[in-house]
Scaffold this active site. Structure first.
Site, mmCIF file in Angstrom:
data_model
loop_
_atom_site.group_PDB
_atom_site.id
_atom_site.type_symbol
_atom_site.label_atom_id
_atom_site.label_comp_id
_atom_site.label_asym_id
_atom_site.label_seq_id
_atom_site.Cartn_x
_atom_site.Cartn_y
_atom_site.Cartn_z
ATOM 1 N N ASP A 1 41.374 39.958 43.176
ATOM 2 C CA ASP A 1 40.405 40.373 44.735
ATOM 3 C C ASP A 1 40.836 39.407 45.533
ATOM 4 O O ASP A 1 39.291 40.123 46.350
ATOM 5 C CB ASP A 1 39.776 40.578 43.098
ATOM 6 N N SER A 2 41.302 38.347 46.211
ATOM 7 C CA SER A 2 41.477 38.117 47.468
ATOM 8 C C SER A 2 41.306 39.837 47.899
ATOM 9 O O SER A 2 40.896 39.313 49.667
ATOM 10 C CB SER A 2 42.590 37.643 47.263
ATOM 11 N N ASP B 1 43.818 41.552 38.688
ATOM 12 C CA ASP B 1 42.167 41.467 38.663
ATOM 13 C C ASP B 1 41.124 41.471 37.812
ATOM 14 O O ASP B 1 41.277 42.536 38.883
ATOM 15 C CB ASP B 1 42.020 40.427 40.139
ATOM 16 N N LYS C 1 43.760 39.290 34.799
ATOM 17 C CA LYS C 1 43.465 37.755 34.770
ATOM 18 C C LYS C 1 41.602 38.352 35.051
ATOM 19 O O LYS C 1 40.745 39.132 35.908
ATOM 20 C CB LYS C 1 43.635 37.795 36.077
ATOM 21 N N GLU D 1 38.124 35.592 35.576
ATOM 22 C CA GLU D 1 37.686 34.375 36.001
ATOM 23 C C GLU D 1 36.882 33.361 35.031
ATOM 24 O O GLU D 1 35.579 34.516 34.765
ATOM 25 C CB GLU D 1 36.737 33.948 37.381
ATOM 26 N N GLU E 1 42.179 26.783 40.270
ATOM 27 C CA GLU E 1 42.095 26.338 41.309
ATOM 28 C C GLU E 1 41.573 26.287 42.591
ATOM 29 O O GLU E 1 39.973 25.008 41.783
ATOM 30 C CB GLU E 1 41.011 28.184 42.332
HETATM 31 O O1 KIV Z 1 42.254 36.928 43.901
HETATM 32 C C1 KIV Z 1 43.381 35.953 43.985
HETATM 33 O O2 KIV Z 1 44.137 36.247 45.024
HETATM 34 C C2 KIV Z 1 43.334 34.777 43.331
HETATM 35 C C3 KIV Z 1 44.667 33.856 43.520
HETATM 36 C C4 KIV Z 1 43.865 33.177 44.584
HETATM 37 C C5 KIV Z 1 44.367 33.009 42.617
HETATM 38 O O3 KIV Z 1 42.351 35.411 42.189
#
Ligand code: KIV
Length: 267
Positions: A46-47, A85, A113, A115, A182
């Site tokens: 989600d970056s 994510d 994934k 958090e 992280e």
């Molecule tokens: O959102 C993302 O790219 C991430 C990674 C940096 C682990 O969660």
């Protein structure tokens, strides 16, 4: 392939001491290039919100945006494990978490994934019980950056290190096949790596993790306005784009009559 087969490979790599490699992708060409480079894991992180959509942080990323980009990435992935994510507030309850995870699987993700550690056990158990491989994410949690007041290093104090250790044990017990650490202090990341059987995948957490993950835009210098301290870019793609654009502008402005040969202005 069933969940066990997809994820056992990573535990096995940890046992053999073989490092796991993971990078993010948000579009088809990047996914295909990373896949052809034989990366182990591709994460639709989600970056995306920051490095592609121009948001200030990941808290505004929507489920629709993530599904759209996961679909594109899935078209480019043949050999890597594709993880997606789950955005903030798409897993507030165990039921919602399973519903969201299934939506990602429907567009091509092989694992999801979210958090959080011990606080997310019900969600993780529900996802893995539904047969969906799950990657955990503990340490600095970007979806909580506003409450936290910034991207802060985790595991500095004894009590923070102990809390992270119990998070890692909790996500392992709940069925995660790996855990992202992280911005965790390297010594704490090392302790966690030794304490669990599932692989730890570090980002800014030192060299002792079982694998490493980075945001691809950071690695290739495609988001030059901010590069995290722990990243050493391997390329300067932003500079390449700028210079190609400038060359095109100059060539276009300088050409009075388009050449009949080899011009990209010609149809
Ligand atoms: O959102 C993302 O790219 C991430 C990674 C940096 C682990 O969660």
């Amino acid at each position: 392939m069933v969940m066990q087969e997809l994820t056992e490979k990573f535990r096995e790599m940890k046992r053999r001491g073989e490092k796991i490699t993971a990078l993010t992708a948000y579009d088809y060409p990047t996914a295909r290039l990373l896949d052809e480079s034989e990366i182990n894991i591709i994460l639709v992180g989600d970056s995306l919100g920051m490095v592609v959509l121009g948001y200030q942080d990941t808290t505004r990323v929507t489920l629709e945006e993530m599904l759209h980009h996961t679909r594109a990435v899935a078209r480019g992935v043949k050999q890597a494990l594709l993880v997606a994510d789950m955005p903030v507030h798409t897993y507030d309850t165990a039921e919602q978490a399973v519903e969201t995870a299934k939506k990602f699987v429907a567009v091509g993700a092989q694992a999801v994934k979210l958090e959080g550690g011990a606080s997310q056990v019900a969600q993780i158990e529900a996802i893995t019980r539904a047969g969906i491989p799950f990657m955990a994410h503990i340490g600095m949690l970007p979806q909580h950056v506003r409450e936290e007041g910034g991207y802060k290093v985790k595991g500095r104090t004894q009590s923070e290190a102990e809390a992270l250790l119990s998070d890692a044990r909790a996500v392992e017990k709940a069925g995660a096949f790996s855990v992202v650490l992280e911005i965790v202090v390297a010594d704490t990341a090392k302790q966690i790596t030794r304490a669990v059987d599932i692989p730890t995948i570090g980002i800014g957490s030192g060299e002792h993790c079982d694998g490493q993950i980075l945001v691809t835009h950071d690695l290739i210098g495609l988001f030059p306005w901010f590069t995290p301290k722990f990243v050493s870019p391997q390329a300067r793609v932003a500079d390449e784009i700028r210079s190609a654009a400038r060359a095109f502008i100059e060539r276009t402005r300088g050409s009075k009559t388009p050449s009949p040969h080899g011009s990209d202005i010609q149809m």
